[in-house]
Design an enzyme around this catalytic site. Structure first.
Site, PDB file in Angstrom:
ATOM      1  N   SER A  38      51.496  42.925  43.366  1.00 34.91           N
ATOM      2  CA  SER A  38      50.071  42.643  43.583  1.00 34.91           C
ATOM      3  C   SER A  38      49.671  41.208  43.274  1.00 34.91           C
ATOM      4  CB  SER A  38      49.207  43.590  42.744  1.00 34.91           C
ATOM      5  OG  SER A  38      49.525  43.470  41.367  1.00 34.91           O
ATOM      6  N   ASP A  55      39.979  42.372  37.080  1.00 35.68           N
ATOM      7  CA  ASP A  55      40.013  43.746  36.588  1.00 35.68           C
ATOM      8  C   ASP A  55      40.825  43.731  35.293  1.00 35.68           C
ATOM      9  OD1 ASP A  55      42.683  43.641  37.409  1.00 35.68           O
ATOM     10  OD2 ASP A  55      42.329  44.783  39.242  1.00 35.68           O
ATOM     11  N   HIS A 105      44.568  41.946  36.725  1.00 35.28           N
ATOM     12  CA  HIS A 105      44.768  40.822  37.626  1.00 35.28           C
ATOM     13  C   HIS A 105      43.815  39.657  37.346  1.00 35.28           C
ATOM     14  CE1 HIS A 105      46.115  44.502  39.756  1.00 35.28           C
ATOM     15  NE2 HIS A 105      47.141  43.723  40.059  1.00 35.28           N
TER      16      HIS A 105
END
Length: 356
Positions: free
Chosen positions: A41, A331, A334
């Protein structure tokens, strides 16, 4: 399940990074015809949008700082590491030209992102997250090469691949969401043994890249995993939210092993140049010295409470901070766009200049 060719089309059409290079003579840059990105990610520009997985960022409030101000699959408010590394190399984010038969073949300078959020080098990690395992991303890369050959011929395709930069961003999920949180691998390995297990899978992956023609590779290490708000929460001891030093030590040990391993891999793969990309140093510096970077919050994310919310728990019902540029994390896992910008700047100066 969709065929690999259909999935590849989605990967290429919606999340490609196309190399249209405009070099600045005053600022020497390594000259790659493409950037090919693999991993998780921290690098995924939206591939998980086309997978059946809970690890998705195709909903609010993700993407609100992006140019279109819409969620697009990136796990942050705006741009991520892939975007900045590409732009630093003079690469423009557009539809890949090899899908356009009208584009002159001598202008074919292409690249693509194969990364999948939640992926790991350990296949068990990706089973849990329903992501595309990093080793499986090789299959899509091979399909890409075959399509490239059919369009421009084997010679040009070979030159594009061999002269491109392959960036591999992975390992965080193997530890954060697998080893640290589940007993399955802990029954088989201690932390040192699991680090070696992951590194062996990384080595196997790089050999596969090499066999497909890749010669320039940048491999990132782990960030300070003990500073992720989610892991701080799940390992909270006593009062106050502080980085979990034992997890940071594990991250550092893995990175030290990786740094020692990469020259050995390079020596075993003739004609390669393999460089380490340091995420740990700039990441920890931003967390420890927020004022230096203009941050006011580096222990919690911008989304919701900031201590637990990630993926579908960070959603349109979540309260969002008024200014994400003051936060290191978007978040609970990240970084924000501004933090990614600094990470990319550090990697550029520390690693990518070695090709200049």
């Amino acid at each position: 399940m969709a065929s690999s060719s259909f999935i590849l089309f989605l990967l290429l059409f919606f999340t490609s990074i196309t190399a249209i290079c405009s070099w600045n003579a005053a600022t020497p840059r390594p000259r790659f015809p493409a950037i090919l990105i693999f991993g998780d990610s921290l690098a995924d520009t939206g591939n998980n949008n086309f997978l059946i997985t809970p690890i998705q960022a195709n909903h609010d409030p993700y993407g609100h700082s992006f140019p279109a101000h819409l969620p697009n699959g990136r796990f942050t408010d705006g741009k991520i590491l892939s975007d900045f590394l590409a732009s630093d190399l003079g690469i423009k984010d557009t539809v890949p030209p090899f899908l356009d038969p009208e584009l002159p073949k001598d202008e074919l300078l292409t690249g693509v992102c194969f990364a999948s959020s939640g992926a790991g080098f350990d296949n068990l990690t990706s089973v849990k997250t329903m992501a595309t395992p990093i080793i499986k991303q090789i299959d899509y890369f091979q399909d890409y090469i075959e399509q490239l050959k059919s369009f421009v011929g084997g010679g040009v395709a070979h030159d594009v691949v061999s002269n491109s930069l392959a960036v591999v961003v992975g390992g965080s999920n193997d530890f954060s969401f697998n080893f640290f949180r589940d007993f399955t691998r802990k029954v088989q390995y201690d932390i040192s043994g699991y680090q070696d297990f992951v590194l062996q899978h990384l080595q196997d992956f790089l050999k596969e890249l090499y066999n497909l023609g890749s010669r320039n590779m940048m491999i990132t290490g782990l960030p300070p995993l003990g500073c992720l708000p989610l892991l701080v929460t799940t390992n909270l001891i006593g009062f106050g939210r502080k980085c979990v030093e034992s997890l940071n030590t594990d991250s550092q040990t893995y990175n030290q092993k990786l740094i020692a391993l990469l020259p050995q891999i390079q020596a075993s793969l003739p004609g390669t140049k393999i460089v380490y990309g340091d995420l740990y140093t700039p990441w920890l510096d931003m967390v420890d010295n927020p004022q230096k970077y203009g941050f006011v919050e580096t222990n919690k994310g911008c989304c919701g409470s900031g201590v637990m919310e990630v993926t579908y728990f960070c959603n349109k019902l979540s309260k969002v901070c008024s200014d994400s540029t003051q936060y290191f994390y978007f978040d609970s896992v990240h970084p924000t766009e501004v933090a990614y910008r600094t990470l990319a700047d550090y990697i550029w100066k520390d690693a990518l200049q070695k090709w200049a």
